[in-house]
Design a protein around this motif. Structure first.
Motif, mmCIF file in Angstrom:
data_model
loop_
_atom_site.group_PDB
_atom_site.id
_atom_site.type_symbol
_atom_site.label_atom_id
_atom_site.label_comp_id
_atom_site.label_asym_id
_atom_site.label_seq_id
_atom_site.Cartn_x
_atom_site.Cartn_y
_atom_site.Cartn_z
ATOM 1 N N LYS A 145 0.832 -1.212 0.000
ATOM 2 C CA LYS A 145 0.000 0.000 0.000
ATOM 3 C C LYS A 145 0.860 1.253 0.000
ATOM 4 O O LYS A 145 0.528 2.257 -0.646
ATOM 5 N N GLU A 153 -0.909 4.713 -1.106
ATOM 6 C CA GLU A 153 -2.169 4.715 -0.368
ATOM 7 C C GLU A 153 -1.975 5.063 1.098
ATOM 8 O O GLU A 153 -2.882 5.598 1.738
ATOM 9 N N ILE A 154 -0.819 4.731 1.665
ATOM 10 C CA ILE A 154 -0.521 5.042 3.056
ATOM 11 C C ILE A 154 0.933 5.484 3.169
ATOM 12 O O ILE A 154 1.734 5.265 2.265
ATOM 13 N N LYS A 174 2.119 1.967 -3.412
ATOM 14 C CA LYS A 174 1.062 2.486 -4.278
ATOM 15 C C LYS A 174 0.658 3.910 -3.907
ATOM 16 O O LYS A 174 -0.176 4.523 -4.593
#
Length: 245
Positions: free
Chosen positions: A104, A109-110, A107
């Motif tokens: 993640k 996302e976090i 990507k």
């Protein structure tokens, strides 16, 4: 149950069951007049425990010694298996969680801190030695370390050169069949070389070959001599051990 039925039930080969019988690990309770092995429910219960030990990395020789002891307690063994498998699951869950978070993070996302990236990793002790001690016992490892420690600098250099020479020979053969005469002769040199430093049974030798592939640090070091060498050595070592059991 007949041997083929037991093999299908347990997900192992008939050859494995024959081998367990030959080494005294699991004898079928009865043999027919025609020579067919017949396994009882008691035999199946023992086989289950053997496979639990195998899953946890115990060598066959050690399993045989454990289950053959007069004071062996099946329930205590199952409780131990349960405890060790829970610990193994816990370690895997931590690693999976770290991997999922890392994916993640990659990507976008976090956000992930550097500390979080290494959650679940613990290399505070030598993992090679830990694995060797678990598989083969303290005595073999200590003997090997003592042997190496007793050598002079020149002797250690010669030992390293001899080891590298075998690696190079095997690297030249890695695109051939691990079962070929040339490959088996070369891997036999490796077996003899290892036993100059310690005492390795055929089962230990086979387990070591598997570790060459399972542990990426072993793989990386060995594959410096040629890509795919670690996997080739694993297969050759397994073939060498199986032929001599």
């Amino acid at each position: 149950m007949m041997v083929k039925e037991v093999a299908e039930l347990a997900g192992i080969s008939v050859r494995t069951l024959h081998h367990y019988d030959e080494i005294g690990l699991l004898h079928p309770s009865r043999t027919t007049e025609a020579g067919y092995r017949v396994y009882t429910d008691e035999d199946l219960a023992k086989l289950q425990q053997i496979l639990f030990f195998r899953e946890l990395g115990f060598p066959l020789k050690e399993i045989r010694e454990i289950v053959s002891r007069p004071d062996f307690n099946r329930m205590e063994a199952m409780e131990l298996h349960h405890k060790l498998l829970l610990e193994k699951r816990s370690r895997l869950e931590r690693m999976i969680e770290t991997l999922e978070k890392t994916m993640k993070h990659e990507k976008g996302e976090i956000d992930m801190s550097n500390r979080e990236k290494f959650a679940g990793f613990d290399f505070s002790t030598n993992p090679y030695e830990q694995e060797a001690r678990k598989r083969w016992g303290d005595q073999a490892v200590d003997a090997s370390k003592a042997k190496l420690g007793s050598l002079s600098g020149d002797e250690q250099k010669q030992l390293k050169e001899g080891m590298n020479a075998i690696y190079r020979k095997l690297a030249d053969l890695r695109h051939t069949s691990p079962a070929s005469d040339e490959a088996q002769e070369a891997i036999g040199e490796w077996y003899k070389f290892l036993n100059r430093m310690g005492s390795y049974s055929l089962e230990a030798f086979k387990g070591l070959g598997q570790m060459y592939v399972d542990d990426e640090r072993f793989t990386r070091n060995i594959d410096r001599f040629g890509e795919g060498l670690a996997a080739f050595m694993r297969d050759a070592m397994s073939e060498y051990a199986d032929r001599r059991k």
